[in-house]
Design a protein around this motif. Structure first.
Motif, PDB file in Angstrom:
ATOM      1  N   ARG A  35       0.803  -1.230   0.000  1.00  0.00           N
ATOM      2  CA  ARG A  35       0.000   0.000   0.000  1.00  0.00           C
ATOM      3  C   ARG A  35       0.837   1.282   0.000  1.00  0.00           C
ATOM      4  O   ARG A  35       0.301   2.348   0.006  1.00  0.00           O
ATOM      5  CB  ARG A  35      -0.952  -0.025   1.210  1.00  0.00           C
ATOM      6  CG  ARG A  35      -1.999  -1.145   1.074  1.00  0.00           C
ATOM      7  CD  ARG A  35      -2.742  -1.416   2.355  1.00  0.00           C
ATOM      8  NE  ARG A  35      -3.607  -2.580   2.149  1.00  0.00           N
ATOM      9  CZ  ARG A  35      -3.168  -3.836   2.275  1.00  0.00           C
ATOM     10  NH1 ARG A  35      -1.921  -4.089   2.608  1.00  0.00           N
ATOM     11  NH2 ARG A  35      -3.974  -4.860   2.049  1.00  0.00           N
ATOM     12  N   TYR A  66       2.827 -13.988  -9.702  1.00  0.00           N
ATOM     13  CA  TYR A  66       3.559 -14.600  -8.591  1.00  0.00           C
ATOM     14  C   TYR A  66       4.980 -14.983  -9.016  1.00  0.00           C
ATOM     15  O   TYR A  66       5.926 -14.868  -8.245  1.00  0.00           O
ATOM     16  CB  TYR A  66       2.775 -15.787  -8.013  1.00  0.00           C
ATOM     17  CG  TYR A  66       1.697 -15.322  -7.066  1.00  0.00           C
ATOM     18  CD1 TYR A  66       0.420 -15.023  -7.523  1.00  0.00           C
ATOM     19  CD2 TYR A  66       1.997 -15.065  -5.731  1.00  0.00           C
ATOM     20  CE1 TYR A  66      -0.543 -14.517  -6.670  1.00  0.00           C
ATOM     21  CE2 TYR A  66       1.047 -14.549  -4.868  1.00  0.00           C
ATOM     22  CZ  TYR A  66      -0.225 -14.272  -5.345  1.00  0.00           C
ATOM     23  OH  TYR A  66      -1.155 -13.744  -4.495  1.00  0.00           O
ATOM     24  N   ARG A  69       6.940 -11.874  -8.677  1.00  0.00           N
ATOM     25  CA  ARG A  69       7.263 -11.578  -7.263  1.00  0.00           C
ATOM     26  C   ARG A  69       8.290 -12.556  -6.718  1.00  0.00           C
ATOM     27  O   ARG A  69       9.175 -12.197  -5.944  1.00  0.00           O
ATOM     28  CB  ARG A  69       5.977 -11.597  -6.428  1.00  0.00           C
ATOM     29  CG  ARG A  69       5.091 -10.404  -6.696  1.00  0.00           C
ATOM     30  CD  ARG A  69       3.779 -10.523  -5.957  1.00  0.00           C
ATOM     31  NE  ARG A  69       3.967 -10.410  -4.512  1.00  0.00           N
ATOM     32  CZ  ARG A  69       3.009 -10.726  -3.642  1.00  0.00           C
ATOM     33  NH1 ARG A  69       1.851 -11.217  -4.074  1.00  0.00           N
ATOM     34  NH2 ARG A  69       3.207 -10.586  -2.364  1.00  0.00           N
ATOM     35  N   HIS A 118       0.086 -16.058   6.180  1.00  0.00           N
ATOM     36  CA  HIS A 118      -0.430 -15.943   4.806  1.00  0.00           C
ATOM     37  C   HIS A 118       0.315 -16.851   3.829  1.00  0.00           C
ATOM     38  O   HIS A 118       0.203 -16.656   2.620  1.00  0.00           O
ATOM     39  CB  HIS A 118      -0.353 -14.486   4.329  1.00  0.00           C
ATOM     40  CG  HIS A 118      -1.266 -13.569   5.090  1.00  0.00           C
ATOM     41  ND1 HIS A 118      -1.104 -12.198   5.113  1.00  0.00           N
ATOM     42  CD2 HIS A 118      -2.338 -13.822   5.875  1.00  0.00           C
ATOM     43  CE1 HIS A 118      -2.040 -11.666   5.874  1.00  0.00           C
ATOM     44  NE2 HIS A 118      -2.809 -12.621   6.360  1.00  0.00           N
TER      45      HIS A 118
END
Ligand code: BV8
Ligand code: ZN
Length: 244
Positions: A35, A66, A69, A118
């Motif tokens: 964010r 993904y 990342r 997570h």
């Protein structure tokens, strides 16, 4: 950085210390947060990518995100903040590291006891038979198919709308309820149910400390805010504790 006597005294007396980390802990390694300006969600909305429906409607697109990342996370190194949290395991009689991050950097820094709320981007499993595939070539831009049953393979991460791993969440809640000092480090405290842990700790009598470069929705409710980069603050805190 000067630390309050209150914090140092409490840490010296603490039996149980816990820390919840978010993407901010990895920012100084060069991993984009979600964010912050320039963060991941600035280009894409979470709903577009980090959820099962998005994956099933366009597996190659979400898988390639993904893979992108994963590539970044493999190229970067843990930063002094990760290493300071490894030191916490040696300094405190019981230290629990609870992370929202999927970047594997706490393990790579040497933390032994990490609770991943997570998931972890280095683990992947077949959506049908749940076979794990954990040695992924980042150049495979197309989604992979399970060798056993032919279904598609997904990252072992918790997407929006998915429940968190039960064992890890229960353990994290126990840590929040039983910690003498609870750190919330590098997280915007906006994603639930992880974001409720510092509040749970506060309600259970822990001394709650937030480490962040800027105020968050939680800053008014904690006992102490240490404003600045987690890599710098945590390293200085370890040095201070080792000297005292
Ligand atoms: C669920 C993995 C329901 C994938 C992620 C109320 C209760 C329950 C659920 C909800 C609820 N309200 C809304 C929900 C739904 C949702 C949610 O919370 N939405 C939010 C946006 C409102 N929650 C869920 O969907 C969760 N599932 O509850 O399921 C359910 C219940 C029963 C049955 C079925 C379903 C699942 C949430 C997990 C989603 N997965 N990631 C992936 O990574 O691709 S979320 C993602 O956000 C990451 O895990 C990330 O860690 C997490 C939190 O973000 P942060 O880590 O805080 O990162 P952020 O960028 O936001 O902030 C970085 C901070 O660092 C900033 O404050 C910045 O100032 C600071 N910083 C920057 N640099 C530094 C720094 N600080 C220090 N030093 C620096 N150098
Ligand atoms: Zn399969």
């Amino acid at each position: 950085m000067d630390f309050s006597n209150e914090l140092i005294e409490r840490l010296k007396k603490a039996r149980v210390v816990s820390a919840l980390t978010g993407a901010g802990v990895s920012a100084e390694s060069g991993v984009p947060t979600f964010r912050d300006p320039g963060g991941i969600w600035e280009k894409f909305r979470p709903e577009q990518l980090a959820n099962f429906e998005a994956f099933m409607s366009d597996p190659d697109f979400v898988w390639s995100w993904y893979q992108h990342r994963r590539e970044i996370m493999r190229e970067v190194m843990p930063n002094p903040g990760h290493y300071a949290l490894v030191e916490f395991e040696k300094i405190f009689s019981e230290f629990n590291l609870i992370t929202q991050n999927i970047d594997n950097l706490h393990y790579r820094a040497g933390s032994k006891r990490v609770t991943e709320l997570h998931g972890n981007i280095e683990r992947n499993y077949c959506v049908s038979c749940k076979t794990f595939y954990n040695d992924i070539d980042v150049n495979e831009k197309k989604v992979l198919l399970c060798k056993k049953c032919g279904s598609i393979i997904r990252p072992d991460v918790v997407w929006f709308g998915e429940i968190l791993p039960r064992k890890e969440l229960i353990f994290a809640e126990d840590c929040a309820k039983n910690s003498n000092v609870f750190f919330s480090i590098g997280t915007s405290a906006e994603v639930y149910p992880a974001a409720m842990l510092p509040t749970m700790a506060k309600q259970s009598g822990a001394y709650v400390v937030e480490i962040n470069i800027r105020p968050t929705v939680m800053s008014m409710d904690v006992d102490e805010v240490l404003q600045g980069k987690s890599g710098e603050i945590l390293s200085e805190l370890v040095n201070n504790l080792k000297k005292s």
